[in-house]
Motif scaffolding. Structure first.
Motif, PDB file in Angstrom:
ATOM      1  N   ASN A  22       0.824  -1.198   0.000  1.00  0.00           N
ATOM      2  CA  ASN A  22       0.000   0.000   0.000  1.00  0.00           C
ATOM      3  C   ASN A  22       0.862   1.252   0.000  1.00  0.00           C
ATOM      4  O   ASN A  22       0.579   2.215  -0.713  1.00  0.00           O
ATOM      5  CB  ASN A  22      -0.940  -0.013   1.209  1.00  0.00           C
ATOM      6  N   THR A  23       1.928   1.243   0.773  1.00  0.00           N
ATOM      7  CA  THR A  23       2.829   2.401   0.829  1.00  0.00           C
ATOM      8  C   THR A  23       3.513   2.616  -0.515  1.00  0.00           C
ATOM      9  O   THR A  23       3.599   3.747  -1.000  1.00  0.00           O
ATOM     10  CB  THR A  23       3.874   2.210   1.938  1.00  0.00           C
ATOM     11  N   ARG A  24       3.989   1.530  -1.144  1.00  0.00           N
ATOM     12  CA  ARG A  24       4.605   1.662  -2.480  1.00  0.00           C
ATOM     13  C   ARG A  24       3.607   2.232  -3.475  1.00  0.00           C
ATOM     14  O   ARG A  24       3.939   3.092  -4.280  1.00  0.00           O
ATOM     15  CB  ARG A  24       5.126   0.315  -2.968  1.00  0.00           C
ATOM     16  N   SER A  25       2.375   1.763  -3.404  1.00  0.00           N
ATOM     17  CA  SER A  25       1.329   2.255  -4.299  1.00  0.00           C
ATOM     18  C   SER A  25       1.121   3.753  -4.103  1.00  0.00           C
ATOM     19  O   SER A  25       0.966   4.498  -5.063  1.00  0.00           O
ATOM     20  CB  SER A  25       0.027   1.500  -4.040  1.00  0.00           C
ATOM     21  N   PHE A  26       1.142   4.198  -2.866  1.00  0.00           N
ATOM     22  CA  PHE A  26       0.968   5.622  -2.569  1.00  0.00           C
ATOM     23  C   PHE A  26       2.113   6.443  -3.159  1.00  0.00           C
ATOM     24  O   PHE A  26       1.895   7.479  -3.774  1.00  0.00           O
ATOM     25  CB  PHE A  26       0.873   5.858  -1.063  1.00  0.00           C
ATOM     26  N   ASP A  28       3.976   5.664  -5.666  1.00  0.00           N
ATOM     27  CA  ASP A  28       3.887   5.615  -7.123  1.00  0.00           C
ATOM     28  C   ASP A  28       2.813   6.554  -7.659  1.00  0.00           C
ATOM     29  O   ASP A  28       2.971   7.140  -8.723  1.00  0.00           O
ATOM     30  CB  ASP A  28       3.587   4.197  -7.604  1.00  0.00           C
ATOM     31  N   ALA A  29       1.703   6.682  -6.948  1.00  0.00           N
ATOM     32  CA  ALA A  29       0.574   7.502  -7.405  1.00  0.00           C
ATOM     33  C   ALA A  29      -0.167   8.072  -6.193  1.00  0.00           C
ATOM     34  O   ALA A  29      -1.183   7.517  -5.774  1.00  0.00           O
ATOM     35  CB  ALA A  29      -0.364   6.669  -8.262  1.00  0.00           C
ATOM     36  N   PRO A  30       0.329   9.163  -5.604  1.00  0.00           N
ATOM     37  CA  PRO A  30      -0.253   9.698  -4.368  1.00  0.00           C
ATOM     38  C   PRO A  30      -1.741  10.032  -4.452  1.00  0.00           C
ATOM     39  O   PRO A  30      -2.449   9.941  -3.456  1.00  0.00           O
ATOM     40  CB  PRO A  30       0.564  10.960  -4.098  1.00  0.00           C
ATOM     41  N   THR A  31      -2.223  10.400  -5.618  1.00  0.00           N
ATOM     42  CA  THR A  31      -3.639  10.771  -5.707  1.00  0.00           C
ATOM     43  C   THR A  31      -4.545   9.598  -6.037  1.00  0.00           C
ATOM     44  O   THR A  31      -5.764   9.739  -6.036  1.00  0.00           O
ATOM     45  CB  THR A  31      -3.850  11.872  -6.768  1.00  0.00           C
ATOM     46  N   SER A  32      -3.947   8.433  -6.327  1.00  0.00           N
ATOM     47  CA  SER A  32      -4.784   7.272  -6.652  1.00  0.00           C
ATOM     48  C   SER A  32      -4.151   5.980  -6.141  1.00  0.00           C
ATOM     49  O   SER A  32      -4.063   4.999  -6.870  1.00  0.00           O
ATOM     50  CB  SER A  32      -5.026   7.191  -8.153  1.00  0.00           C
ATOM     51  N   ALA A  33      -3.711   6.006  -4.906  1.00  0.00           N
ATOM     52  CA  ALA A  33      -3.089   4.819  -4.306  1.00  0.00           C
ATOM     53  C   ALA A  33      -4.099   3.674  -4.236  1.00  0.00           C
ATOM     54  O   ALA A  33      -5.303   3.891  -4.087  1.00  0.00           O
ATOM     55  CB  ALA A  33      -2.577   5.143  -2.914  1.00  0.00           C
ATOM     56  N   ASP A  34      -3.581   2.462  -4.352  1.00  0.00           N
ATOM     57  CA  ASP A  34      -4.430   1.270  -4.262  1.00  0.00           C
ATOM     58  C   ASP A  34      -4.772   1.014  -2.799  1.00  0.00           C
ATOM     59  O   ASP A  34      -3.918   0.658  -2.001  1.00  0.00           O
ATOM     60  CB  ASP A  34      -3.696   0.066  -4.841  1.00  0.00           C
ATOM     61  N   THR A  35      -6.023   1.211  -2.448  1.00  0.00           N
ATOM     62  CA  THR A  35      -6.470   1.006  -1.068  1.00  0.00           C
ATOM     63  C   THR A  35      -7.416  -0.192  -0.964  1.00  0.00           C
ATOM     64  O   THR A  35      -8.104  -0.352   0.039  1.00  0.00           O
ATOM     65  CB  THR A  35      -7.170   2.272  -0.525  1.00  0.00           C
ATOM     66  N   SER A  36      -7.443  -1.035  -1.981  1.00  0.00           N
ATOM     67  CA  SER A  36      -8.382  -2.154  -1.988  1.00  0.00           C
ATOM     68  C   SER A  36      -8.155  -3.118  -0.828  1.00  0.00           C
ATOM     69  O   SER A  36      -9.093  -3.762  -0.355  1.00  0.00           O
ATOM     70  CB  SER A  36      -8.296  -2.911  -3.310  1.00  0.00           C
ATOM     71  N   CYS A  37      -6.924  -3.212  -0.339  1.00  0.00           N
ATOM     72  CA  CYS A  37      -6.645  -4.153   0.753  1.00  0.00           C
ATOM     73  C   CYS A  37      -7.204  -3.666   2.089  1.00  0.00           C
ATOM     74  O   CYS A  37      -7.254  -4.425   3.048  1.00  0.00           O
ATOM     75  CB  CYS A  37      -5.149  -4.389   0.873  1.00  0.00           C
ATOM     76  N   LEU A  38      -7.644  -2.428   2.163  1.00  0.00           N
ATOM     77  CA  LEU A  38      -8.148  -1.898   3.429  1.00  0.00           C
ATOM     78  C   LEU A  38      -9.558  -2.371   3.738  1.00  0.00           C
ATOM     79  O   LEU A  38     -10.010  -2.280   4.878  1.00  0.00           O
ATOM     80  CB  LEU A  38      -8.120  -0.364   3.417  1.00  0.00           C
ATOM     81  N   ALA A  39     -10.254  -2.911   2.759  1.00  0.00           N
ATOM     82  CA  ALA A  39     -11.643  -3.322   2.974  1.00  0.00           C
ATOM     83  C   ALA A  39     -11.769  -4.648   3.719  1.00  0.00           C
ATOM     84  O   ALA A  39     -12.751  -4.892   4.394  1.00  0.00           O
ATOM     85  CB  ALA A  39     -12.359  -3.431   1.632  1.00  0.00           C
ATOM     86  N   GLY A  40     -10.770  -5.520   3.619  1.00  0.00           N
ATOM     87  CA  GLY A  40     -10.876  -6.857   4.177  1.00  0.00           C
ATOM     88  C   GLY A  40     -10.554  -7.020   5.654  1.00  0.00           C
ATOM     89  O   GLY A  40     -11.260  -7.715   6.367  1.00  0.00           O
ATOM     90  N   PRO A  41      -9.481  -6.413   6.151  1.00  0.00           N
ATOM     91  CA  PRO A  41      -9.074  -6.672   7.536  1.00  0.00           C
ATOM     92  C   PRO A  41     -10.121  -6.220   8.554  1.00  0.00           C
ATOM     93  O   PRO A  41     -10.782  -5.208   8.359  1.00  0.00           O
ATOM     94  CB  PRO A  41      -7.797  -5.858   7.705  1.00  0.00           C
ATOM     95  N   GLN A  42     -10.241  -6.988   9.587  1.00  0.00           N
ATOM     96  CA  GLN A  42     -11.163  -6.649  10.672  1.00  0.00           C
ATOM     97  C   GLN A  42     -10.340  -6.317  11.915  1.00  0.00           C
ATOM     98  O   GLN A  42      -9.254  -6.856  12.109  1.00  0.00           O
ATOM     99  CB  GLN A  42     -12.081  -7.837  10.973  1.00  0.00           C
TER     100      GLN A  42
END
Length: 50
Positions: A22-26, A28-42
């Motif tokens: 997630n940090t690498r994604s940010f 690489d593209a600060p305005t469109s970072a991949d945050t899809s992994c944030l939906a799963g963890p509880q």
């Protein structure tokens, strides 16, 4: 650009491949970072003994 704050519950950055990706994604593209992994963890379950 507004501030960006992401919370990865139960994840230590240095040990979590998810947090690192997630940090690498940010970076690489600060305005469109991949945050899809944030939906799963509880959040961890806490139990108070009687």
């Amino acid at each position: 650009m507004a501030a960006v704050s992401l919370a990865l519950l139960g994840a230590a950055f240095a040990e979590s491949p998810r947090a690192q990706a997630n940090t690498r994604s940010f970076f690489d593209a600060p305005t469109s970072a991949d945050t899809s992994c944030l939906a799963g963890p509880q959040p961890p379950r806490f139990e108070i003994a009687p």
